[in-house]
Structure formats: structure tokens, C-alpha cells
Design a protein around this motif. Structure first.
Motif, PDB file in Angstrom:
ATOM      1  N   SER A  26       0.965  -1.064   0.150  1.00 31.90           N
ATOM      2  CA  SER A  26       0.127  -0.199  -0.054  1.00 31.90           C
ATOM      3  C   SER A  26       0.980   1.304  -0.040  1.00 31.90           C
ATOM      4  N   ASP A  78       2.824   1.202   3.260  1.00 30.22           N
ATOM      5  CA  ASP A  78       3.786  -0.010   3.263  1.00 30.22           C
ATOM      6  C   ASP A  78       4.990   0.798   2.535  1.00 30.22           C
ATOM      7  N   ARG A 134      -1.733  -8.135   0.210  1.00 27.98           N
ATOM      8  CA  ARG A 134      -2.048  -7.331   1.313  1.00 27.98           C
ATOM      9  C   ARG A 134      -2.067  -5.865   0.685  1.00 27.98           C
ATOM     10  N   GLU A 159      -5.518  -5.161  -0.646  1.00 32.58           N
ATOM     11  CA  GLU A 159      -6.778  -5.495   0.384  1.00 32.58           C
ATOM     12  C   GLU A 159      -6.621  -3.995   1.082  1.00 32.58           C
ATOM     13  N   THR A 160      -5.358  -3.574   1.329  1.00 30.46           N
ATOM     14  CA  THR A 160      -5.345  -2.130   2.375  1.00 30.46           C
ATOM     15  C   THR A 160      -5.798  -0.990   1.587  1.00 30.46           C
ATOM     16  N   GLU A 161      -5.431  -1.018   0.180  1.00 32.15           N
ATOM     17  CA  GLU A 161      -6.102   0.114  -0.805  1.00 32.15           C
ATOM     18  C   GLU A 161      -7.654  -0.103  -0.837  1.00 32.15           C
ATOM     19  N   ASP A 190      -9.673  -1.523   1.222  1.00 33.45           N
ATOM     20  CA  ASP A 190     -10.056  -1.076   2.505  1.00 33.45           C
ATOM     21  C   ASP A 190     -10.131   0.694   2.585  1.00 33.45           C
ATOM     22  N   SER A 191      -9.157   1.304   2.235  1.00 34.03           N
ATOM     23  CA  SER A 191      -9.138   2.697   2.047  1.00 34.03           C
ATOM     24  C   SER A 191     -10.300   3.567   1.445  1.00 34.03           C
TER      25      SER A 191
END
Ligand SMILES: O=C(O)[C@H](O)[C@H](O)COP(=O)(O)O
Ligand SMILES: [Mg+2]
Length: 306
Positions: free
Chosen positions: A67, A70, A117, A120-122, A124-125
């Protein structure tokens, strides 16, 4: 597009003239700043030199495994000062596209992820629901029950409207079959990027494009819409966020079909190719299709202007 790329390494005056032409430098990461976790010589100093001259730096990476935060951590751990706002990755580009551009039916808002991941993180954002990805229950061989439940649809999530593919270090047969069946049920086929190879440890390894290639074969050649470089949806998103003048911006990259193509199609003021990643020599662009405006052996050669 340029028919001839100007070689800058060792030419102090040309390097100074090159740097002075631009206000903004869009930096590719893998193959330009580093190879895997091996930072190239002169990278930190060159970025410091550009910042000392008031240049805006944006890190524009197709690597979907991390992300923005990250990447900020990797950059600072490697000695490169950076803020999250200076990072624009293909996972973030895809998440923005899905949440703000793509129009999905209300009951088809979930994304099936083939990737790590960072995607997935982005997602989620942008408050986008997602399944698959790093779900550990999928890291296994397909079972006879899986065949039956996928075939009947009983194990498929009816709210999946998108299959988003990135670089997946945990790729397997079961995950590909799940992605295929979601696509067969009408899910939109998207990729964070098309890079077929990943530069690391000075050599090339399987890239995101290689991860979704089996799906292209299974679909009889249908390719995903890619939201990373050279997609101009990504350029427009970056331009919208950083508000720069394209003629005063330069893309610095190692890959012709993503980085340099991104800069040329975006009609940026220049494109600088480095020979430390995927592209190894001017022979790689002798077909004249994607020719950078300038090139150097390695990014650190820009220190010639110090
Ligand atoms: O396979 C990939 O996803 C790419 O090789 C890789 O991650 C590209 O990253 P970039 O060079 O755009 O930083
Ligand atoms: Mg690269």
C-alpha cells in the motif's frame, strides 16, 4: 515520441539542462531505485539533489503488493525520505477506479482479489468489500468438494462484481479457478498492472502480468483492464492530486511498455529510462515503438549535475 534517446551519463551540462527542464519527477520504484531490497548506488543522493532544487517527487509504482503506507515505510527504511502523499501505487489507482469511476450494481460491490495485502489495504481505504487475496483458507490444493461447490455456485459469493488481479506470491490453482468462475458469472476483469516480469536481485522473476495470464488463456484471450502504468486513468488521478503541468513533468522508469509508454501517452515533458531494471540497453527500443527522450545507465548518474 522521440526517434532518438539522448544519453546523459557522464555529460554534466546535459544532466544539469535535463534537471532544470522539469518541476516534477514521477519515479518508478522497482528497477529504478532498487532491485528487490538492494538499493542502487546514488539513489538517496540523487533524490536529495532534486529535492534541494525544489523539485516535486512522486513515487509511481506498479507494484501492487504494498500500500502507499507500506511503500512510505520501505522508502524511509531504505534511507529515502518520503511521505504517504508522495506515493501513488497501482493498488491505490485500482481502488480509486473501482470506488469512483466504475459503476457497479448495488448487489455486486464485492471484489475478488488475486494478490497481496497491498491491494486489500487500498480497497479498505476506499471502503470496498473484498474476498480472496490473503485469505489463508485458500492456500491449499483444490478438493473434490471445491469442484462441486464452485461448479454449483454454492461456495461463490453472489455479491462479487469485480475480479482484481495483482502480483500474487501465493498464487495457486484453487484461486485461479475461483477467479475464473467469478469472471464467468459476469464479474469485471481488472488488473493492477500488466508487468510480465518483476526485477529483483538483478534478475527477472514472475510479475503481475504472469499471475493473471492463466485467466487470459482460460477466457480465450480476454485481457483485463489495467489500472497501473501505462493506464492514463492513473495519470489523470495523479495529475488531479498533484496538479502539475505535464510539460514540466518527467517520468523516470526502467520498463518501456509501462513507465516510458505512460510518460509518452501522458504527453509529459520527458521520459528518462534507466538501465538497471527490465530495460538493459538502447537495443531494447530499436523498433522505435517506445523511445525515451533521455536515458542513463543508472539513476545515480544524475549526480553529475551536483
Ligand atoms: O510484476 C510487477 O508487479 C512489477 O514488476 C513491479 O512490481 C513493478 O513495480 P514498479 O517498477 O512499477 O515500481
Ligand atoms: Mg520498474
Amino acid at each position: 515520441m522521440h526517434s532518438q534517446a539522448k544519453y546523459l551519463s557522464g555529460d554534466k551540462d546535459s544532466i544539469k539542462e535535463f534537471i532544470d527542464k522539469f518541476d516534477v519527477f514521477l519515479f518508478d520504484c522497482d528497477g529504478v531505485l532498487w532491485s528487490g531490497d538492494n538499493l542502487f548506488e546514488g539513489t538517496v543522493e540523487t533524490l536529495e539533489l532534486l529535492r534541494s532544487r525544489g523539485k516535486q517527487i512522486v513515487f509511481v509504482t506498479n507494484n501492487s503488493t504494498k500500500s502507499r503506507s507500506d511503500y512510505k515505510k520501505k522508502l524511509t527504511d531504505m534511507g529515502i525520505p518520503a511521505t504517504v502523499d508522495e506515493v501513488f501505487g497501482s493498488s491505490y489507482s485500482a481502488a480509486i477506479y473501482i470506488s469512483r469511476i466504475l459503476e457497479l450494481p448495488a448487489d455486486k460491490r464485492t471484489v475478488y482479489v488475486l494478490g497481496e495485502r497491498g491491494i486489500e489495504t487500498e480497497l479498505d481505504s476506499e471502503n470496498i468489500p473484498h474476498i480472496g487475496g490473503t485469505d489463508p483458507s485458500l492456500n491449499r490444493i483444490i478438493s473434490s468438494e471445491d469442484y462441486a461447490s464452485i461448479a454449483s455456485g454454492s461456495s461463490l459469493d453472489p455479491s462479487v462484481g469485480v475480479v482484481l488481479c495483482g502480483l500474487d506470491f501465493h498464487l495457486n490453482y484453487l484461486k485461479l479457478c475461483l477467479a475464473y468462475h467469478y469472471l464467468q458469472r459476469g464479474a469485471v476483469f481488472l488488473a493492477t498492472n500488466i508487468d510480465t516480469t518483476l526485477p529483483s536481485a538483478g534478475k527477472l522473476f514472475a510479475g503481475a502480468g504472469a499471475c493473471h495470464a492463466p485467466l487470459v488463456a482460460m477466457l480465450g484471450g480476454t485481457k483485463p483492464a489495467s489500472l497501473g502504468k501505462p493506464s492514463q486513468a492513473m495519470m489523470e488521478a495523479i495529475e488531479g492530486k498533484f496538479k502539475f503541468e505535464r510539460s514540466k513533468a518527467c517520468m523516470i522508469g526502467d520498463r518501456l511498455d509501462t513507465d516510458i509508454r505512460f510518460g509518452i501517452d501522458g504527453e509529459l515533458g520527458g521520459t528518462l529510462c534507466v538501465l538497471t531494471g527490465v530495460t538493459k540497453s538502447p537495443d531494447d527500443w530499436k523498433d522505435g515503438r517506445t523511445v525515451p527522450s533521455e536515458y542513463v545507465n543508472k539513476l545515480g548518474d544524475l549526480m553529475g549535475a551536483a
